[in-house]
Design a protein around this motif. Structure first.
Motif, PDB file in Angstrom:
ATOM      1  N   ARG A 183      22.117 103.907   3.139  1.00  0.00           N
ATOM      2  CA  ARG A 183      22.481 103.722   4.547  1.00  0.00           C
ATOM      3  C   ARG A 183      23.903 104.199   4.841  1.00  0.00           C
ATOM      4  O   ARG A 183      24.333 104.174   6.004  1.00  0.00           O
ATOM      5  CB  ARG A 183      22.341 102.254   4.945  1.00  0.00           C
ATOM      6  CG  ARG A 183      20.916 101.735   4.931  1.00  0.00           C
ATOM      7  CD  ARG A 183      20.758 100.493   5.810  1.00  0.00           C
ATOM      8  NE  ARG A 183      21.594  99.396   5.388  1.00  0.00           N
ATOM      9  CZ  ARG A 183      21.205  98.409   4.564  1.00  0.00           C
ATOM     10  NH1 ARG A 183      19.968  98.438   4.059  1.00  0.00           N
ATOM     11  NH2 ARG A 183      22.008  97.422   4.252  1.00  0.00           N
ATOM     12  N   ASN A 241      19.795 100.707  -1.537  1.00  0.00           N
ATOM     13  CA  ASN A 241      19.537 100.728  -0.097  1.00  0.00           C
ATOM     14  C   ASN A 241      20.830 100.806   0.700  1.00  0.00           C
ATOM     15  O   ASN A 241      20.925 101.527   1.703  1.00  0.00           O
ATOM     16  CB  ASN A 241      18.751  99.480   0.313  1.00  0.00           C
ATOM     17  CG  ASN A 241      17.318  99.525  -0.163  1.00  0.00           C
ATOM     18  OD1 ASN A 241      16.752 100.602  -0.350  1.00  0.00           O
ATOM     19  ND2 ASN A 241      16.720  98.358  -0.371  1.00  0.00           N
ATOM     20  N   SER A 259      18.358  97.481  -6.595  1.00  0.00           N
ATOM     21  CA  SER A 259      17.610  98.071  -5.480  1.00  0.00           C
ATOM     22  C   SER A 259      18.319  97.814  -4.156  1.00  0.00           C
ATOM     23  O   SER A 259      18.344  98.686  -3.278  1.00  0.00           O
ATOM     24  CB  SER A 259      16.180  97.530  -5.445  1.00  0.00           C
ATOM     25  OG  SER A 259      16.171  96.127  -5.263  1.00  0.00           O
ATOM     26  N   HIS A 295      11.055 102.653  -6.440  1.00  0.00           N
ATOM     27  CA  HIS A 295      12.506 102.681  -6.381  1.00  0.00           C
ATOM     28  C   HIS A 295      13.062 103.988  -6.934  1.00  0.00           C
ATOM     29  O   HIS A 295      14.111 104.452  -6.490  1.00  0.00           O
ATOM     30  CB  HIS A 295      13.087 101.490  -7.140  1.00  0.00           C
ATOM     31  CG  HIS A 295      12.900 100.201  -6.423  1.00  0.00           C
ATOM     32  ND1 HIS A 295      12.756  99.002  -7.086  1.00  0.00           N
ATOM     33  CD2 HIS A 295      12.814  99.911  -5.105  1.00  0.00           C
ATOM     34  CE1 HIS A 295      12.603  98.025  -6.205  1.00  0.00           C
ATOM     35  NE2 HIS A 295      12.635  98.566  -5.000  1.00  0.00           N
ATOM     36  N   ARG A 328      12.935 106.447  -4.142  1.00  0.00           N
ATOM     37  CA  ARG A 328      13.933 106.113  -3.127  1.00  0.00           C
ATOM     38  C   ARG A 328      15.324 106.517  -3.589  1.00  0.00           C
ATOM     39  O   ARG A 328      16.111 107.089  -2.836  1.00  0.00           O
ATOM     40  CB  ARG A 328      13.885 104.613  -2.826  1.00  0.00           C
ATOM     41  CG  ARG A 328      14.950 104.172  -1.813  1.00  0.00           C
ATOM     42  CD  ARG A 328      14.889 102.669  -1.594  1.00  0.00           C
ATOM     43  NE  ARG A 328      13.617 102.279  -1.013  1.00  0.00           N
ATOM     44  CZ  ARG A 328      13.252 101.025  -0.820  1.00  0.00           C
ATOM     45  NH1 ARG A 328      14.040 100.040  -1.190  1.00  0.00           N
ATOM     46  NH2 ARG A 328      12.087 100.743  -0.279  1.00  0.00           N
TER      47      ARG A 328
END
Length: 242
Positions: A62, A58, A54, A16, A19
């Motif tokens: 996006r 995400n 998390s 994570h 990311r």
């Protein structure tokens, strides 16, 4: 432990962390302009309620707008603090284009919510990022004075150090001192008095701070404020002329 959004990614697990660091690097104006999926709003609402950091990472990756209002008309920062979703709050605070002064439909800002919840480090970080200490109507100092948490006194000190107007009037004329007399600690009331809060002010119901203490039968507070009121009246110039 001192709050800081900056080292947040380093405290996530490695997958994570990478990311999130990638998201911070990649999500700019162009990414935010991209279309969001139809079900992203539901994912956003669930992430806020469940403190799922998390999932929020995400969504932002996006291109989801981190300033989106939830179903109760609260921007993410306000909703996260209201629900004690502090991991999600840290993600949102680091999101591109986050507005730290965006208020809810109830006119509550992230700083106001941090103050009433007793989050000193978050309040400090929000101010550092440009959160307004003074505003029309209810203010962060009103909210801080309405609380009685282990960090309330330090939050009130912080706001005063940042030039919060000590006698700010709410829409019905209520001041922070009045609220502190009813809800907060003796230490907070003493601090406000020492810093120059006007103990003689009345709100639209013709109530002074001491009356707020009487409403809830806080006898020690009534005694404190009565003495302060008497001292104030003794030091005022006589109305009888020279």
């Amino acid at each position: 432990m001192t709050f800081s959004a900056a080292p947040y990614a380093a405290r996530l697990n490695r997958r994570h962390s990478l990311r999130w660091l990638g998201a911070l690097a990649a999500v700019g104006a162009a990414a935010l302009a991209g279309p969001a999926r139809a079900d992203d709003y539901e994912d956003y609402s669930r992430a806020l309620v469940s403190d799922n950091d998390s999932a929020m990472v995400n969504l932002i990756f996006r291109g989801f707008d981190a300033n989106t209002l939830d179903t109760r008309g609260r921007p993410g920062l306000v909703a996260a603090l209201h629900q004690d979703s502090l991991r999600v709050f840290k993600v949102l605070l680091s999101a591109p284009r986050i507005d730290v002064n965006l208020a809810s439909r109830q006119n509550e800002t992230p700083l106001m919510m941090a103050c009433i919840k007793g989050h000193l480090d978050i309040a400090r970080e929000l101010i550092k990022r440009g959160a307004d200490v003074n505003r029309e109507g209810w203010t962060p100092l009103h909210y801080a004075a309405s609380a009685d948490t282990p960090q309330t006194l330090d939050i009130v000190k912080l706001l005063l150090e940042e030039s919060a107007y000590i006698d700010a009037a709410s829409p019905n004329g209520t001041t922070p001192l009045m609220l502190a007399a009813q809800y907060s600690s003796e230490a907070v009331v003493r601090l406000l008095l020492e810093e120059g809060a006007d103990i003689t002010l009345r709100n639209q119901r013709n109530l002074m701070a001491v009356d707020f203490a009487r409403l809830v039968d806080r006898r020690y507070m009534v005694e404190l404020l009565d003495k302060a009121l008497q001292n104030e009246r003794r030091t005022q110039p006589s109305r009888g002329g020279w």
